[in-house]
Design an enzyme around this catalytic site. Structure first.
Site, PDB file in Angstrom:
ATOM      1  N   LYS A  66     -14.571 -15.416  -7.762  1.00  0.00           N
ATOM      2  CA  LYS A  66     -14.175 -16.631  -7.042  1.00  0.00           C
ATOM      3  C   LYS A  66     -12.654 -16.769  -7.028  1.00  0.00           C
ATOM      4  O   LYS A  66     -12.051 -17.106  -6.011  1.00  0.00           O
ATOM      5  CB  LYS A  66     -14.845 -17.866  -7.662  1.00  0.00           C
ATOM      6  CG  LYS A  66     -16.317 -17.953  -7.303  1.00  0.00           C
ATOM      7  CD  LYS A  66     -17.111 -18.946  -8.129  1.00  0.00           C
ATOM      8  CE  LYS A  66     -18.605 -18.808  -7.771  1.00  0.00           C
ATOM      9  NZ  LYS A  66     -19.491 -19.619  -8.598  1.00  0.00           N
ATOM     10  N   GLN A 110     -19.029 -23.810 -13.145  1.00  0.00           N
ATOM     11  CA  GLN A 110     -19.992 -22.703 -13.080  1.00  0.00           C
ATOM     12  C   GLN A 110     -21.254 -23.071 -13.870  1.00  0.00           C
ATOM     13  O   GLN A 110     -21.195 -23.505 -15.019  1.00  0.00           O
ATOM     14  CB  GLN A 110     -19.342 -21.430 -13.644  1.00  0.00           C
ATOM     15  CG  GLN A 110     -20.189 -20.180 -13.511  1.00  0.00           C
ATOM     16  CD  GLN A 110     -20.444 -19.751 -12.060  1.00  0.00           C
ATOM     17  OE1 GLN A 110     -19.604 -19.932 -11.190  1.00  0.00           O
ATOM     18  NE2 GLN A 110     -21.622 -19.198 -11.810  1.00  0.00           N
ATOM     19  N   ASP A 133     -19.332 -27.447  -4.327  1.00  0.00           N
ATOM     20  CA  ASP A 133     -20.663 -26.858  -4.472  1.00  0.00           C
ATOM     21  C   ASP A 133     -21.699 -27.643  -3.656  1.00  0.00           C
ATOM     22  O   ASP A 133     -22.801 -27.150  -3.422  1.00  0.00           O
ATOM     23  CB  ASP A 133     -21.094 -26.905  -5.947  1.00  0.00           C
ATOM     24  CG  ASP A 133     -20.899 -25.581  -6.669  1.00  0.00           C
ATOM     25  OD1 ASP A 133     -21.054 -24.530  -6.018  1.00  0.00           O
ATOM     26  OD2 ASP A 133     -20.606 -25.607  -7.879  1.00  0.00           O
TER      27      ASP A 133
HETATM   28  N1  GUN Z   1     -24.479 -20.554 -10.690  1.00  0.00           N
HETATM   29  C1  GUN Z   1     -25.267 -19.833  -9.841  1.00  0.00           C
HETATM   30  N2  GUN Z   1     -25.016 -20.193  -8.551  1.00  0.00           N
HETATM   31  C2  GUN Z   1     -24.058 -21.145  -8.605  1.00  0.00           C
HETATM   32  C3  GUN Z   1     -23.380 -21.879  -7.603  1.00  0.00           C
HETATM   33  O1  GUN Z   1     -23.625 -21.744  -6.387  1.00  0.00           O
HETATM   34  N3  GUN Z   1     -22.452 -22.777  -8.043  1.00  0.00           N
HETATM   35  C4  GUN Z   1     -22.191 -22.950  -9.372  1.00  0.00           C
HETATM   36  N4  GUN Z   1     -21.281 -23.856  -9.697  1.00  0.00           N
HETATM   37  N5  GUN Z   1     -22.796 -22.284 -10.327  1.00  0.00           N
HETATM   38  C5  GUN Z   1     -23.721 -21.376  -9.938  1.00  0.00           C
END
Ligand code: GUN
Length: 305
Positions: A66, A110, A133
């Site tokens: 990311k 996350q 998100d």
């Molecule tokens: N963990 C797995 N997929 C995601 C996501 O799309 N966003 C976040 N913040 N954590 C994740």
């Protein structure tokens, strides 16, 4: 992007492989153009805070990806790598700080979080305007009402690839395998809004294969390695595989999706591979959301509560 009319493919022809990596690259370039224009107008780049609690190896890889994508998209990233024993109060206090930081336009925590932290409490503490998100209850509600501001990244990436393949999705029968808050439920809302007839199937569905075989569009996000094979796919369907599973094959580690790719590709008209399908699009959509959040916040058009 090239539009292939996948449903016209003859059954048993090998499926078109949807190149999520190339699609994501194009999207990142578009975001970079927007981010540059934003910086020229506002004197600073869109900013994304990435919060990771603990040292889960898979989560560390996602977070690094990311941050690398942010750099490539002209977005400033602010990493917050916290010890596993960080308390819920400490994490909530960091969120509060980021909510009030004018250099931060997007906040990504996350998931999953360690067990001692209440995930829904943390998500609810994020300013909905910075919730890149799209997991905050306000953003979930807006999506359900067809008034979305920030859409969860994985379903958004899936939708973009589906529209690229099919154009108008109206009237298509879509089946989603999996009912998670992150993928299954928001995907259903998005496809409903595109005028699909939507079914969600899950671990308790009776005759799941038969339900899946009705689908023109099959989105699989159940979290089980190679769970769906050709017997669950209608000839000519478009298959989007959201799964990322680490397995061992012939003694070697391997990444596979929730779809048995080699079997499915003989029946589907088009299919996303793993890796190189949905994964890169999810990250590129995070950058798209960060730019959108930055533009909305700075122009005072962001969702406010
Ligand atoms: N963990 C797995 N997929 C995601 C996501 O799309 N966003 C976040 N913040 N954590 C994740």
């Amino acid at each position: 992007m090239t539009v292939t009319h996948a449903l016209d493919n003859a059954p048993n022809a090998q499926a078109t492989i949807i190149d999520g990596k190339a699609f994501a690259e194009t999207l990142r370039k578009d975001v970079a153009i927007g981010a540059r224009a934003f910086r020229e107008k506002r004197g600073r780049a869109p900013g994304l805070a990435v919060v990771l609690v603990g040292s889960d190896p898979a989560s560390q890889v996602y977070v690094r990806t990311k941050m690398k994508n942010a750099l490539e998209s002209g977005i400033d990233s602010f990493p917050h790598l916290l010890e596993r024993d960080t308390s819920e109060t400490q994490l909530l206090s960091l969120i509060d700080k980021l909510n009030n930081d004018r250099y931060v336009h997007g906040i990504l925590v996350q998931l999953p979080l360690p067990e001692h932290i209440d995930e829904s409490k943390v998500i609810a503490a994020i300013d909905p305007a910075k919730d890149v998100d799209g997991f905050h209850p306000v953003n979930v509600g807006l999506l359900g009402q067809g008034r979305a501001k920030l859409i969860p990244c994985t379903p958004l990436g899936c939708l973009m690839m589906l529209k690229d393949q099919l154009g108008d999705l109206g009237g298509k029968k879509a089946v989603i395998v999996g009912r998670s808050n992150i993928v299954g439920k928001p995907m259903a809302n998005l496809l409903l809004q595109e005028n699909c007839t939507v079914t969600i199937v899950h671990s308790r569905t009776r005759d799941l294969n038969n339900e899946c075989r009705q689908a023109d569009i099959l989105v699989v996000a159940i979290g089980r390695a190679e769970f769906i094979d050709a017997t669950a796919i209608k000839p000519g369907a478009i298959v989007v595989d959201v799964g990322i599973n680490r397995v061992e094959k012939n003694g070697a580690p391997l990444l596979v999706g929730d779809v048995d790719f080699n079997s499915a590709r003989n029946v589907a008209a088009a299919i996303t591979p793993v890796p190189g399908g949905v994964g890169p699009m999810t990250v590129a959509c995070l950058m798209k959301n960060t730019l959108a959040a930055a533009e909305a916040i700075e122009s005072d058009a962001a969702v406010r509560f």
